[in-house]
Design an enzyme around this catalytic site. Structure first.
Site, PDB file in Angstrom:
ATOM      1  N   PRO A   2     -12.412  51.187 -36.308  1.00  0.00           N
ATOM      2  CA  PRO A   2     -12.860  51.459 -37.679  1.00  0.00           C
ATOM      3  C   PRO A   2     -14.354  51.203 -37.837  1.00  0.00           C
ATOM      4  CG  PRO A   2     -11.447  49.512 -37.615  1.00  0.00           C
ATOM      5  CD  PRO A   2     -11.416  50.118 -36.260  1.00  0.00           C
ATOM      6  N   GLU A   3     -15.045  52.158 -38.410  1.00  0.00           N
ATOM      7  CA  GLU A   3     -16.464  51.985 -38.705  1.00  0.00           C
ATOM      8  C   GLU A   3     -16.623  51.833 -40.220  1.00  0.00           C
ATOM      9  OE1 GLU A   3     -19.495  53.868 -36.610  1.00  0.00           O
ATOM     10  OE2 GLU A   3     -18.269  54.451 -34.899  1.00  0.00           O
TER      11      GLU A   3
END
Ligand SMILES: [Zn+2]
Length: 273
Positions: A2-3
């Site tokens: 996840p960014e």
């Protein structure tokens, strides 16, 4: 992994279900993830109200009157909102129960984190994990100038400086590759050799690319609610990321891949100089 956009979409997904609600129970099914869980977390949060949610870099914050719960999704973590009985599965490590709603933290690879920062320890931004973070790209109004000023003596390639996160947070591998492409900047360019005008372009593209990703991810908000909704991180159409050997969508040249700081960088040798 996840960014920033996924974390922000997660925050928006859980916010309506946790904000203003009172914690009725905290269930921890192991000792910790990347780090041990805080001692006595159930007693600390039980009967306390979540005042707000916020985000700093990739850290999600649930803010209470007496402190903040810091959640990091790590490599593979995700949060869901459940109602009713849902027997925990193998990787469901934490439940924050808020009356009828249950926020469940699932993390197969266990690089995530759940930490507590008490109010008496000072401002949340002084926390060890938060205090050296760069500016928030979407809130910063002088990003180009900051990038320019912070890189005058730095000969490292621009792509690696973006990933480092001490100038600006949240520009992970995908979004660094994509914004450098749209700004027409070769990822190996020494940061101190980039002109103010090109930093203007880069700043605009960083903000545009991140905002577009959040907007696109917003359409998957419904997946945060419900038992079986595999939240999975949203798939997007990229211009260069993960497209080695494919044609550039802008000029038709083949997209190339190099390794910088042990991370793959994708770029177009014709569009990026
Ligand atoms: Zn191209």
């Amino acid at each position: 992994m996840p960014e920033l956009p996924e974390v922000e979409v997660t925050r928006r997904g859980i916010a309506p279900h946790v904000e203003g609600r009172v914690v009725t129970e905290v269930i921890l099914r192991r000792e910790g993830l990347r780090w041990p869980f805080p001692d006595g977390l159930d007693a600390l949060l039980r009967k306390r109200r979540v005042l707000s949610t916020s985000r700093r870099g990739k850290y999600l914050l649930l803010n209470f009157e007496h402190g903040s719960l810091i959640i990091h999704l790590g490599m593979s973590g995700h949060l869901r909102i459940l109602s009713g009985a849902h027997p925990p599965q193998k990787h469901d490590h934490v439940d924050l129960v808020l009356g009828e709603a249950r926020m469940r933290f699932t993390d197969p690879r266990r690089f995530g984190a759940v930490l507590w920062h008490a109010k008496e320890e000072g401002d949340i931004n002084t926390h060890l994990l938060l205090r050296s973070l760069g500016v928030e790209p979407l809130e910063c109004t002088d990003l180009a100038q900051r990038l320019y000023r912070a890189t005058r003596s730095r000969s490292a390639p621009i792509k690696q400086l973006l990933l480092a996160g001490d100038i600006v947070v949240g520009v992970g591998n995908i979004y660094a590759c994509e914004s450098l492409f749209h700004a027409g900047i070769h990822p190996a360019t020494a940061a101190r050799r980039i002109s103010p005008a090109r930093y203007e372009k880069l700043a605009v593209e960083i903000q545009r690319v991140l905002a577009a990703a959040i907007e696109q991810g917003g359409s998957s908000l419904r997946d945060f609610i419900g038992a079986d909704g595999q939240t999975g991180y949203f798939q997007q159409t990229y211009f260069v990321y993960d497209r080695e050997g494919e044609s550039c969508r802008q000029c038709g040249s083949l997209i190339r891949r190099i390794v910088q700081g042990q991370r793959s960088t994708f770029y177009c040798g014709r569009c990026q100089r």
